[in-house]
Scaffold this active site. Structure first.
Site, short mmCIF file in Angstrom:
data_model
loop_
_atom_site.label_atom_id
_atom_site.label_comp_id
_atom_site.label_asym_id
_atom_site.label_seq_id
_atom_site.Cartn_x
_atom_site.Cartn_y
_atom_site.Cartn_z
N ASN A 9 0.86 -1.18 0.00
CA ASN A 9 0.00 0.00 0.00
C ASN A 9 0.90 1.23 0.00
O ASN A 9 1.50 1.55 1.02
CB ASN A 9 -0.90 -0.03 1.24
N TRP A 10 0.97 1.88 -1.15
CA TRP A 10 1.90 3.00 -1.28
C TRP A 10 1.38 4.28 -0.63
O TRP A 10 2.09 5.27 -0.53
CB TRP A 10 2.20 3.27 -2.77
N HIS A 94 -9.24 1.07 5.16
CA HIS A 94 -7.95 1.32 5.80
C HIS A 94 -8.14 2.28 6.99
O HIS A 94 -8.95 3.21 6.92
CB HIS A 94 -6.95 1.91 4.80
N GLU A 166 -5.04 -4.97 10.61
CA GLU A 166 -4.00 -3.98 10.81
C GLU A 166 -4.25 -3.24 12.13
O GLU A 166 -5.02 -2.27 12.15
CB GLU A 166 -4.01 -2.96 9.66
N GLY A 233 3.17 -1.19 4.23
CA GLY A 233 3.19 0.25 3.96
C GLY A 233 4.60 0.71 3.62
O GLY A 233 5.08 0.52 2.50
N GLY A 234 5.28 1.29 4.59
CA GLY A 234 6.60 1.88 4.37
C GLY A 234 7.59 1.00 3.61
O GLY A 234 8.26 1.45 2.68
P1 13P Z 1 3.39 0.27 7.66
O1 13P Z 1 3.91 -1.02 7.05
O2 13P Z 1 4.13 1.48 7.17
O3 13P Z 1 3.29 0.18 9.14
O4 13P Z 1 1.89 0.47 7.10
C1 13P Z 1 0.99 -0.59 7.17
C2 13P Z 1 -0.23 -0.21 6.44
O5 13P Z 1 -0.95 0.68 6.83
C3 13P Z 1 -0.53 -0.93 5.19
O6 13P Z 1 -1.81 -0.64 4.73
#
Ligand code: 13P
Length: 249
Positions: A9-10, A94, A166, A233-234
């Site tokens: 997820n960018w 999300h 999440e 995410g990151g």
């Molecule tokens: P991170 O991997 O940056 O914690 O983000 C997770 C996320 O929200 C994926 O949708």
């Protein structure tokens, strides 16, 4: 056997040039895998990403959509628009959409219905906040989120649902749920679905974990029996890291 999935997820990152560069680097570094690999760039770059990955196994998915099929909703994107450019999977629910854009369970349930109506696949996100875990309410919160947005679906629709647990306190914080905490919640989710539907549906749905998944913790989290992959995410913004996480599954 349920599918294993690693999805990136960018969020609101990467302009056009950066998107093309990351996709090229990722394509070059993509390890052999039997997992489904997905990336969710921003709306403006979805078309470019679809064309860029035309002959790739990497699937392009959307971060959000509106529930209406069309109309006077300035700034919004419909499922039909996504489908028309070859995007047939969408992230719904999300925690950032819930927290910053006022998306309630009711709105999310409409979005899920609209996506299913278009025959799209939904990657549905949910998870508790830190206070809710601290007060021991996390199971209840998760159960309510599932119930309100998904438990009105008919059994057949579950073929098009992927879940992503999440925990909000683990998103972008560097603090991951421990593999045991993830497994405990994923098993609870499967059990909750068994109660509401049946074990056939519960055992077939892929449940991803999201929240600070990195190359150094992915393997241990993915090794848990009820964790079928990750929503990243990151680490999805760095080709080497995302490739390493795909390798870990
Ligand atoms: P991170 O991997 O940056 O914690 O983000 C997770 C996320 O929200 C994926 O949708």
């Amino acid at each position: 056997m349920r599918s294993k999935i690693v999805a990136g997820n960018w969020k609101m990152n990467k302009n056009l040039m950066e998107t093309e560069a990351l996709l090229s680097e990722l394509s070059a570094k993509l390890p052999d895998t039997d997992a489904e690999v997905m990336v969710a760039p921003t709306f403006v770059n979805l078309g470019v990403a679809v064309r860029h990955l035309e002959s790739s196994v990497i699937e392009v998915i959307a971060q959000n959509m509106h529930f209406a099929p069309s109309g006077a909703f300035t700034g919004e994107i419909s499922g039909d628009m996504l489908m028309s450019i070859g995007v047939d999977t969408v992230i719904v629910g999300h925690s950032e959409r819930r927290a910053y854009f006022g998306e309630t369970d009711e709105i999310l349930s409409k979005k899920v219905a609209a996506a299913l109506e278009k025959n799209m696949r939904v990657l549905f996100c949910f998870g508790e906040e830190l206070e809710e875990r601290k007060s021991g309410n996390h199971f209840k919160v998760v159960e309510e989120q599932l119930k309100k947005a998904l438990f009105t679906l008919d059994s057949k629709s579950w073929n098009q649902i992927v879940l992503a647990y999440e925990p909000v306190w683990a998103i972008g914080t560097g603090e991951t749920a421990s593999p045991e905490q993830a497994q405990e919640m994923h098993a609870f989710i499967r059990n909750t679905i068994t109660q509401a539907y049946d074990s056939g549906i519960a055992n077939k749905v892929s449940i991803l974990y999201g929240g600070s998944v990195k190359p150094n913790n992915a393997k241990e989290i993915f090794s848990k029996p009820d964790v079928d992959g990750g929503l990243i995410g990151g680490a999805a913004l760095v080709a080497d890291d995302f490739a390493a996480i795909i390798k870990a599954i």
